[in-house]
Design a protein around this motif. Structure first.
Motif, PDB file in Angstrom:
ATOM      1  N   PRO A 194       0.829  -1.215   0.000  1.00 32.28           N
ATOM      2  CA  PRO A 194       0.000   0.000   0.000  1.00 32.28           C
ATOM      3  C   PRO A 194       0.864   1.268   0.000  1.00 32.28           C
ATOM      4  O   PRO A 194       1.928   1.317   0.613  1.00 32.28           O
ATOM      5  CB  PRO A 194      -0.805  -0.123   1.297  1.00 32.28           C
ATOM      6  N   ILE A 195       0.385   2.274  -0.699  1.00 34.44           N
ATOM      7  CA  ILE A 195       1.096   3.557  -0.777  1.00 34.44           C
ATOM      8  C   ILE A 195       0.656   4.442   0.385  1.00 34.44           C
ATOM      9  O   ILE A 195      -0.538   4.698   0.569  1.00 34.44           O
ATOM     10  CB  ILE A 195       0.822   4.269  -2.113  1.00 34.44           C
ATOM     11  N   THR A 196       1.612   4.867   1.180  1.00 31.45           N
ATOM     12  CA  THR A 196       1.313   5.751   2.321  1.00 31.45           C
ATOM     13  C   THR A 196       2.174   7.009   2.216  1.00 31.45           C
ATOM     14  O   THR A 196       3.086   7.225   3.002  1.00 31.45           O
ATOM     15  CB  THR A 196       1.570   5.038   3.655  1.00 31.45           C
ATOM     16  N   ILE A 197       1.900   7.797   1.203  1.00 28.60           N
ATOM     17  CA  ILE A 197       2.624   9.062   1.020  1.00 28.60           C
ATOM     18  C   ILE A 197       1.920  10.141   1.840  1.00 28.60           C
ATOM     19  O   ILE A 197       0.713  10.346   1.710  1.00 28.60           O
ATOM     20  CB  ILE A 197       2.672   9.463  -0.463  1.00 28.60           C
ATOM     21  N   ASN A 198       2.684  10.825   2.652  1.00 25.93           N
ATOM     22  CA  ASN A 198       2.108  11.871   3.490  1.00 25.93           C
ATOM     23  C   ASN A 198       2.116  13.194   2.734  1.00 25.93           C
ATOM     24  O   ASN A 198       3.120  13.581   2.141  1.00 25.93           O
ATOM     25  CB  ASN A 198       2.917  12.007   4.790  1.00 25.93           C
ATOM     26  N   HIS A 199       0.976  13.894   2.755  1.00 26.53           N
ATOM     27  CA  HIS A 199       0.864  15.176   2.052  1.00 26.53           C
ATOM     28  C   HIS A 199       0.834  16.360   3.012  1.00 26.53           C
ATOM     29  O   HIS A 199       0.768  17.496   2.566  1.00 26.53           O
ATOM     30  CB  HIS A 199      -0.406  15.185   1.187  1.00 26.53           C
ATOM     31  N   ASP A 200       0.875  16.099   4.305  1.00 28.38           N
ATOM     32  CA  ASP A 200       0.841  17.201   5.279  1.00 28.38           C
ATOM     33  C   ASP A 200       1.718  16.807   6.462  1.00 28.38           C
ATOM     34  O   ASP A 200       1.266  16.174   7.408  1.00 28.38           O
ATOM     35  CB  ASP A 200      -0.602  17.477   5.734  1.00 28.38           C
ATOM     36  N   TRP A 201       2.988  17.196   6.390  1.00 29.27           N
ATOM     37  CA  TRP A 201       3.932  16.804   7.431  1.00 29.27           C
ATOM     38  C   TRP A 201       3.694  17.575   8.725  1.00 29.27           C
ATOM     39  O   TRP A 201       3.850  17.038   9.802  1.00 29.27           O
ATOM     40  CB  TRP A 201       5.358  17.041   6.946  1.00 29.27           C
ATOM     41  N   PHE A 202       3.347  18.859   8.612  1.00 28.99           N
ATOM     42  CA  PHE A 202       3.124  19.695   9.799  1.00 28.99           C
ATOM     43  C   PHE A 202       1.622  19.929   9.942  1.00 28.99           C
ATOM     44  O   PHE A 202       1.102  20.985   9.587  1.00 28.99           O
ATOM     45  CB  PHE A 202       3.876  21.020   9.668  1.00 28.99           C
ATOM     46  N   ARG A 203       0.925  18.942  10.456  1.00 28.91           N
ATOM     47  CA  ARG A 203      -0.532  19.000  10.514  1.00 28.91           C
ATOM     48  C   ARG A 203      -1.026  20.049  11.504  1.00 28.91           C
ATOM     49  O   ARG A 203      -2.118  20.593  11.358  1.00 28.91           O
ATOM     50  CB  ARG A 203      -1.084  17.620  10.871  1.00 28.91           C
ATOM     51  N   ASN A 204      -0.239  20.352  12.531  1.00 25.33           N
ATOM     52  CA  ASN A 204      -0.648  21.329  13.532  1.00 25.33           C
ATOM     53  C   ASN A 204      -0.068  22.713  13.286  1.00 25.33           C
ATOM     54  O   ASN A 204      -0.083  23.559  14.180  1.00 25.33           O
ATOM     55  CB  ASN A 204      -0.239  20.849  14.931  1.00 25.33           C
ATOM     56  N   ALA A 205       0.454  22.926  12.099  1.00 25.07           N
ATOM     57  CA  ALA A 205       1.039  24.225  11.763  1.00 25.07           C
ATOM     58  C   ALA A 205       0.508  24.681  10.415  1.00 25.07           C
ATOM     59  O   ALA A 205      -0.117  23.918   9.676  1.00 25.07           O
ATOM     60  CB  ALA A 205       2.561  24.150  11.752  1.00 25.07           C
ATOM     61  N   ARG A 206       0.778  25.923  10.103  1.00 26.24           N
ATOM     62  CA  ARG A 206       0.335  26.512   8.841  1.00 26.24           C
ATOM     63  C   ARG A 206       1.563  27.029   8.101  1.00 26.24           C
ATOM     64  O   ARG A 206       2.386  27.746   8.660  1.00 26.24           O
ATOM     65  CB  ARG A 206      -0.635  27.663   9.130  1.00 26.24           C
ATOM     66  N   PHE A 207       1.674  26.625   6.830  1.00 27.00           N
ATOM     67  CA  PHE A 207       2.832  27.038   6.034  1.00 27.00           C
ATOM     68  C   PHE A 207       2.363  27.458   4.651  1.00 27.00           C
ATOM     69  O   PHE A 207       1.550  26.778   4.025  1.00 27.00           O
ATOM     70  CB  PHE A 207       3.850  25.897   5.912  1.00 27.00           C
ATOM     71  N   ASN A 208       2.889  28.580   4.182  1.00 26.26           N
ATOM     72  CA  ASN A 208       2.521  29.118   2.881  1.00 26.26           C
ATOM     73  C   ASN A 208       3.757  29.146   1.988  1.00 26.26           C
ATOM     74  O   ASN A 208       4.681  29.932   2.212  1.00 26.26           O
ATOM     75  CB  ASN A 208       1.945  30.537   3.048  1.00 26.26           C
ATOM     76  N   HIS A 209       3.791  28.259   0.988  1.00 28.88           N
ATOM     77  CA  HIS A 209       4.932  28.246   0.071  1.00 28.88           C
ATOM     78  C   HIS A 209       5.030  29.527  -0.746  1.00 28.88           C
ATOM     79  O   HIS A 209       6.126  29.924  -1.149  1.00 28.88           O
ATOM     80  CB  HIS A 209       4.825  27.044  -0.883  1.00 28.88           C
ATOM     81  N   ALA A 210       3.883  30.182  -0.984  1.00 25.80           N
ATOM     82  CA  ALA A 210       3.904  31.404  -1.789  1.00 25.80           C
ATOM     83  C   ALA A 210       4.717  32.498  -1.109  1.00 25.80           C
ATOM     84  O   ALA A 210       5.329  33.328  -1.780  1.00 25.80           O
ATOM     85  CB  ALA A 210       2.474  31.886  -2.046  1.00 25.80           C
ATOM     86  N   SER A 211       4.743  32.508   0.229  1.00 24.38           N
ATOM     87  CA  SER A 211       5.524  33.512   0.955  1.00 24.38           C
ATOM     88  C   SER A 211       7.020  33.224   0.880  1.00 24.38           C
ATOM     89  O   SER A 211       7.826  34.072   1.263  1.00 24.38           O
ATOM     90  CB  SER A 211       5.086  33.565   2.417  1.00 24.38           C
TER      91      SER A 211
END
Length: 565
Positions: free
Chosen positions: A465-482
């Motif tokens: 089964p594939i278990t790729i994580n898409h949200d490593w910091f689930r309790n934080a907020r991160f904006n790549h655009a910044s």
């Protein structure tokens, strides 16, 4: 070197001469209006560099003119030898050589003889009053303006608040008179009723109460999902001054600033001594990101079907391994790589070739075989000879086996083994399973045809089964655009990674190279708690949205009222 005793003579408020002394040691003593002169003469009638005191070739001390005149007994002289009793006019100043003490080469006094003339009286005599009676007109105008200001900014707003008829009719006005008392711009969320102050300010001269907020926000989600923890966190006697109000954290009239206060102290009130709020918590005390913030915690997806996850601190380096079910070396997917179409097929790959951003916050779309992989790895799905090449679908093993049974029944076992060791296993981890299958084999001719159906124990395999994580910091907020001014490798070091188990998420030290805590530091950006965190995640519990009930609103308000008394 000249050792000079300089005496400045001035007059006090009673007209008595006052002498001040200072000793000057210099090769040359310049006199003038310039600030760099040794003896500064602040008078517009003096040139910037008027004269200089120096020794001549014979060792005598002389006063020499530079750009100004020197007068001795009303006669202009370029150079004057300074001996006892010599008097020289330097513009409006009188320089006198006085007896010198034994340890001094020269002693001079300077006094202002001709003061600047006072032209005020002469100017007053020449001035005529061009506007007789103007002061009377100004007085009347100021009184009328004061009355208008009092009417618009005091009387009418008070009438709108205290007179019922005016208050009722004001609800139909486009803008109320009490709007002039607004201390600032209204936020966008409340702008649609901003002209009617009474919607929030229900009682005159009093603060906005919580009932005014909950009158509209009836479906407000709880701030903290755990109701017991919420009651402890919002104890008025511990956090605020004798009362718990919505307006303590949500400040209006501060637009364009956010409606929620961006203040670290609100977070430190609890997290600075977290045991006082929740004695059972395992969280440490935190005051500032730059000082005592713990190591980041990464969220690992542990089950692809049930969506289970586990959080592991980055300080536990031995456990930071991702079991994704894939065989993926990043080192072979960055820079120039060999394509599937021969030696001339050289492709330039970058991070964004596969990780494609979407939305304003530049979240990344999940990796898709059809979009990101098939252009290079199509041949991993092909089996057979060049003349009879068979392409199996990418997806479940059942579809792969059904395709082989349908189009290559005689080579089923061979092709299945090739896909397991060289095809699917090129990117996926595979495991063997044994199960009894009813295999329908179609004969090419009647003489060599086997039974129509037979049950055999066939060795089969399946993809992990594939278990790729898409949200490593689930309790934080991160904006790549910044952070789009930075290279991906600045935070994610995967250029030399040869295993899909490697974790390349930035740690606290990496963030501190650009960010500081609540206070700015040289070449670092000040970052408060709310730069990365929302105020808890009380709006969801295991992905299920929560809504606060009416009874909960009443309970919270009654608790606030009880504590205020």
């Amino acid at each position: 070197m000249i050792n000079c005793l300089f005496i400045k003579i001035s007059q006090n408020s009673r007209g008595v001469a006052v002498r001040s002394y200072r000793t000057i040691n210099a090769d040359e003593l310049t006199l003038g209006r310039g600030a760099e002169c040794t003896i500064h003469l602040a008078d517009p009638r003096i040139n910037m560099h008027h004269a200089v005191i120096k020794r001549n070739e014979n060792g005598q001390i002389q006063l020499c003119s530079i750009n100004g005149e020197l007068q001795v007994e009303s006669q202009s002289q370029p150079n004057v030898t300074l001996t006892y009793g010599t008097q020289v006019m330097i513009g409006p100043y009188l320089l006198t050589v006085e007896p010198a003490p034994p340890d001094v080469d020269l002693s001079v006094s300077l006094s202002l003889i001709h003061k600047l003339p006072d032209d005020y009286e002469a100017l007053k005599k020449r001035t005529q009053n061009p506007l007789p009676g103007a002061s009377r007109f100004k007085r009347k105008l100021s009184l009328w303006l004061a009355a208008c200001i009092a009417l618009i900014f005091l009387v009418m707003p008070l009438a709108q608040v205290f007179i019922p008829i005016v208050k009722k009719s004001a609800t139909e006005w486009p803008v109320g008179f009490d709007r002039v008392w607004s201390p600032g711009r209204i936020s966008n969320a409340h702008r649609h009723f901003a002209s009617q102050c009474v919607n929030c300010h229900q009682a005159a001269t009093k603060q906005v109460n919580d009932q005014a907020c909950t009158h509209c926000h009836t479906n407000t989600e709880p701030h903290i999902a755990n109701s017991i923890l919420q009651a402890k966190a919002f104890q008025p006697h511990r956090l605020f001054a004798n009362n718990m109000r919505c307006a303590e954290c949500h400040l209006e009239h501060k637009a364009p600033h956010p409606l929620t206060r961006q203040n670290n102290q609100l977070c430190v009130n609890c997290h600075g001594n977290i045991k006082a709020v929740n004695p059972d918590t395992a969280l440490p005390d935190i005051h500032d990101f730059d000082h005592d913030h713990p190591a980041f915690k990464l969220t690992f997806q542990t089950n692809a079907d049930e969506k289970k996850s586990e959080t592991i601190s980055q300080s536990e380096t031995a456990r930071l391994v991702e079991n994704s079910g894939l065989n993926f070396p990043h080192v072979q997917h960055v820079g120039k790589v060999q394509g599937p179409n021969g030696m001339d097929d050289i492709r330039e790959l970058s991070c964004t070739t596969c990780h494609q951003p979407e939305g304003k916050s530049m979240k990344f779309t999940p990796i898709s075989f059809k979009r990101d992989c098939v252009s290079c790895h199509q041949e991993q799905l092909q089996v057979g000879t060049l003349a009879e090449k068979l392409t199996v679908p990418h997806g479940s093993e059942t579809n792969v086996f059904n395709t082989l049974k349908l189009y290559a029944p005689k080579q089923f076992s061979k092709y299945s083994e090739l896909l397991k060791t060289e095809g699917c296993a090129y990117c996926h981890q595979t495991t063997e399973v044994k199960q009894t299958l009813a295999v329908q084999l179609n004969a090419e001719s009647k003489k060599s045809s086997p039974p129509l159906a037979s049950e055999v124990d066939a060795p089969l395999w399946r993809v992990s089964p594939i278990t790729i994580n898409h949200d490593w910091f689930r309790n934080a907020r991160f904006n790549h655009a910044s952070h789009n001014t930075q290279q991906c490798q600045s935070c994610h070091n995967l250029e030399n990674s040869e295993s899909s188990a490697d974790i390349a998420m930035p740690d606290r030290a990496s963030c501190l190279s650009c960010h500081s805590g609540d206070s700015p530091k040289p070449k670092r950006i000040a970052s408060s708690c709310m730069s990365c965190h929302n105020f808890h995640h009380g709006n969801t519990i295991q992905g299920v949205p929560m809504r606060i009930e009416d009874k909960d609103v009443k309970a919270v308000l009654s608790m606030a009222e009880k504590n205020s008394h």
